[in-house]
Design a protein around this motif. Structure first.
Motif, PDB file in Angstrom:
ATOM      1  N   THR A  96      57.684  62.030 -12.453  1.00 61.15           N
ATOM      2  CA  THR A  96      56.347  61.979 -13.324  1.00 61.15           C
ATOM      3  C   THR A  96      55.960  60.474 -13.443  1.00 61.15           C
ATOM      4  O   THR A  96      57.015  59.480 -13.167  1.00 61.15           O
ATOM      5  CB  THR A  96      57.089  62.133 -14.800  1.00 61.15           C
ATOM      6  OG1 THR A  96      56.188  61.965 -15.700  1.00 61.15           O
ATOM      7  CG2 THR A  96      58.156  61.220 -15.342  1.00 61.15           C
ATOM      8  N   GLY A  97      54.680  60.152 -13.757  1.00 65.55           N
ATOM      9  CA  GLY A  97      54.302  59.026 -13.490  1.00 65.55           C
ATOM     10  C   GLY A  97      52.824  58.835 -12.811  1.00 65.55           C
ATOM     11  O   GLY A  97      52.002  59.781 -13.343  1.00 65.55           O
ATOM     12  N   ILE A  98      52.376  57.726 -12.254  1.00 64.69           N
ATOM     13  CA  ILE A  98      51.279  57.529 -11.936  1.00 64.69           C
ATOM     14  C   ILE A  98      51.124  58.557 -10.392  1.00 64.69           C
ATOM     15  O   ILE A  98      51.852  58.727  -9.737  1.00 64.69           O
ATOM     16  CB  ILE A  98      50.925  56.165 -11.225  1.00 64.69           C
ATOM     17  CG1 ILE A  98      49.551  55.892 -11.080  1.00 64.69           C
ATOM     18  CG2 ILE A  98      51.623  55.585 -10.410  1.00 64.69           C
ATOM     19  CD1 ILE A  98      49.242  54.436 -11.138  1.00 64.69           C
ATOM     20  N   ILE A  99      49.796  59.211 -10.545  1.00 63.10           N
ATOM     21  CA  ILE A  99      49.475  60.149  -9.511  1.00 63.10           C
ATOM     22  C   ILE A  99      48.597  59.359  -8.494  1.00 63.10           C
ATOM     23  O   ILE A  99      48.082  58.185  -8.582  1.00 63.10           O
ATOM     24  CB  ILE A  99      48.566  61.004  -9.943  1.00 63.10           C
ATOM     25  CG1 ILE A  99      48.845  61.874 -11.086  1.00 63.10           C
ATOM     26  CG2 ILE A  99      47.600  61.795  -8.889  1.00 63.10           C
ATOM     27  CD1 ILE A  99      48.123  62.774 -11.764  1.00 63.10           C
ATOM     28  N   GLY A 100      48.900  59.579  -7.198  1.00 64.65           N
ATOM     29  CA  GLY A 100      48.405  59.382  -5.787  1.00 64.65           C
ATOM     30  C   GLY A 100      48.988  58.153  -5.373  1.00 64.65           C
ATOM     31  O   GLY A 100      48.429  57.301  -4.450  1.00 64.65           O
ATOM     32  N   HIS A 101      50.218  57.772  -5.674  1.00 61.26           N
ATOM     33  CA  HIS A 101      51.095  56.687  -4.946  1.00 61.26           C
ATOM     34  C   HIS A 101      52.383  57.228  -4.235  1.00 61.26           C
ATOM     35  O   HIS A 101      52.875  58.231  -4.960  1.00 61.26           O
ATOM     36  CB  HIS A 101      51.698  55.661  -5.841  1.00 61.26           C
ATOM     37  CG  HIS A 101      50.331  54.941  -6.493  1.00 61.26           C
ATOM     38  ND1 HIS A 101      50.318  53.393  -6.195  1.00 61.26           N
ATOM     39  CD2 HIS A 101      49.302  55.285  -7.226  1.00 61.26           C
ATOM     40  CE1 HIS A 101      49.138  52.971  -6.713  1.00 61.26           C
ATOM     41  NE2 HIS A 101      48.608  53.935  -7.311  1.00 61.26           N
ATOM     42  N   LEU A 102      52.555  57.094  -2.995  1.00 60.09           N
ATOM     43  CA  LEU A 102      53.488  57.484  -2.359  1.00 60.09           C
ATOM     44  C   LEU A 102      55.168  56.791  -2.868  1.00 60.09           C
ATOM     45  O   LEU A 102      54.912  55.721  -3.635  1.00 60.09           O
ATOM     46  CB  LEU A 102      53.925  57.029  -0.962  1.00 60.09           C
ATOM     47  CG  LEU A 102      52.971  57.733  -0.029  1.00 60.09           C
ATOM     48  CD1 LEU A 102      52.673  57.180   1.352  1.00 60.09           C
ATOM     49  CD2 LEU A 102      53.259  59.257   0.291  1.00 60.09           C
ATOM     50  N   LEU A 103      55.951  57.666  -3.211  1.00 57.96           N
ATOM     51  CA  LEU A 103      57.340  57.184  -3.825  1.00 57.96           C
ATOM     52  C   LEU A 103      57.897  56.005  -3.004  1.00 57.96           C
ATOM     53  O   LEU A 103      57.835  56.098  -1.560  1.00 57.96           O
ATOM     54  CB  LEU A 103      58.315  58.257  -3.913  1.00 57.96           C
ATOM     55  CG  LEU A 103      58.115  59.211  -5.086  1.00 57.96           C
ATOM     56  CD1 LEU A 103      59.252  60.680  -4.655  1.00 57.96           C
ATOM     57  CD2 LEU A 103      58.691  58.695  -6.113  1.00 57.96           C
ATOM     58  N   PRO A 104      58.584  54.862  -3.580  1.00 55.99           N
ATOM     59  CA  PRO A 104      59.376  53.877  -2.737  1.00 55.99           C
ATOM     60  C   PRO A 104      60.701  54.604  -2.389  1.00 55.99           C
ATOM     61  O   PRO A 104      61.636  54.348  -2.998  1.00 55.99           O
ATOM     62  CB  PRO A 104      59.350  53.001  -3.754  1.00 55.99           C
ATOM     63  CG  PRO A 104      59.392  53.595  -5.097  1.00 55.99           C
ATOM     64  CD  PRO A 104      58.371  54.511  -4.887  1.00 55.99           C
TER      65      PRO A 104
END
Length: 371
Positions: A96-104
């Motif tokens: 859950t969180g911001i859409i459209g960013h690859l996970l670190p």
């Protein structure tokens, strides 16, 4: 634990592990842009096998991240299986969180390696670690006559609209229940609880509701279990609505006299999502005409001449406008919960939905979400 996924440094990685396999049921968002965690959990669910673990990351939705996002999600399950000595297909994932960013992934995988060492009483609870824009953790519990317990937790504050099949709802129990019976009953429970919540009309890419029961406490009456489970989920649903982004009060709409339960729920939900009605609730304005409007556009059958509307228990409409003390009703709306009761006049079915008022703070929160 705080793995560094959230820039704030707050807790963002958590897990729940069962010592033995769990019967479980799942409902996921109907969004056609569902996140990798929802897609994978659906595949695991279709396999029909028991599961033993759930791992959740907050701060990054891993949605709209393509095949790399799917691989990253699978890698999380694989890493969790190695760390907790379970099989990959026994692990559910949730992001859950911001859409459209690859996970670190370097931070996530490093965090998972250290997660067993973080499982102690000195760190914030699971309910807090799964939050994003929530202002407070959400939990609810029930104890059954057998001694078994149900412990529920949820997160959600914005991007919430009934389409479960940014809401998570998890219930954990040591009761022994039949998986087929649990799965058969779960959709209706979700429909009457989490699908009856709306904050802003936007359905998340990552919504899911999961219940896991590992049977450690022995056999439990199925009807009692399902009733208690619905009670826990209803409590959590109301908490989500009350904690809507920028909310100052809970909005409850109770509908009776509908032709079907589905139409009662539709009418109630439509009222709860109406920006005009939500604004009126925020301003303590008993403008019941906005209820008439919302019911009318919901598509639910209604006999306007037999329809009734009450605000905070005060009748304001019964086939025609009623005389009432508007100032007194407005004063009554300055409460933590504002309730509208509607009679549609066409049947005997009923339903209830929950939302919140619409404040300027909602715009502020979402205007600055990524920056």
């Amino acid at each position: 634990m705080a793995a560094g996924i959230k820039p704030s440094g707050k807790t963002d990685l958590s897990c729940v592990v069962s010592a033995q396999p769990c019967a479980w049921a799942f409902a996921g968002t109907r969004s056609t842009t569902a996140a990798a965690c929802v897609t994978r959990n659906r595949e695991v669910y279709a396999g029909g096998q028991a599961v033993r673990a759930l791992v959740v990351n907050a701060g990054n939705a891993n949605a709209a991240t393509g095949q790399q996002g799917a691989r990253d999600n699978a890698d999380i399950a694989d890493a969790m299986s190695g760390v907790m000595n379970v099989r990959p297909h026994e692990v559910l994932t949730a992001s859950t969180g911001i859409i459209g960013h690859l996970l670190p992934m370097d931070k996530v995988l490093s965090g998972l390696e250290h997660l067993p060492d973080e499982l102690n009483a000195d760190v914030p609870p699971f309910a807090a670690a799964i939050m994003t824009t929530d202002t407070r953790p959400k939990t609810a519990t029930a104890t059954l006559s057998s001694g078994a317990q149900i412990i529920g937790t949820a997160k959600g504050s914005g991007m919430i609209h009934p389409d479960m099949a940014t809401m998570f709802a998890f219930a954990f129990s040591d009761a022994a229940v039949d998986q087929d019976a649990l799965r058969a009953a779960f959709p209706a429970i979700v429909s009457r609880t989490f699908n009856a919540v709306t904050v802003d009309g936007d359905t998340s890419t990552n919504d899911m509701a999961v219940v896991l029961a590992n049977g450690a406490a022995g056999e439990t009456d199925l009807h009692e279990f399902l009733t208690a489970l619905e009670g826990v989920m209803r409590d959590l649903a109301r908490q989500i609505a009350a904690d809507g982004e920028g909310a100052t009060k809970l909005l409850t709409v109770k509908v009776s006299g509908a032709s079907t339960e589905a139409e009662a729920l539709t009418a109630a939900r439509t009222c709860c999502v109406s920006p005009l009605l939500k604004s009126a609730v925020h301003g303590n304005d008993p403008n019941w005409g906005r209820v008439i409007m919302a019911v009318g556009r919901s598509g639910a059958a209604v006999d306007i001449e037999a329809m009734t509307v009450s605000v905070q228990g005060v009748p304001v409409f019964a086939g025609k406008p009623l005389t009432y003390d508007a100032d007194a009703v407005s004063a009554a709306m300055k409460a933590e919960e504002v309730t509208f009761e509607l009679g549609l006049g066409v049947g005997s079915a009923s339903g209830e939905a929950w939302g919140c008022d619409l404040s300027a703070e909602y715009v502020v929160i979402n205007a600055e979400y990524t920056t």
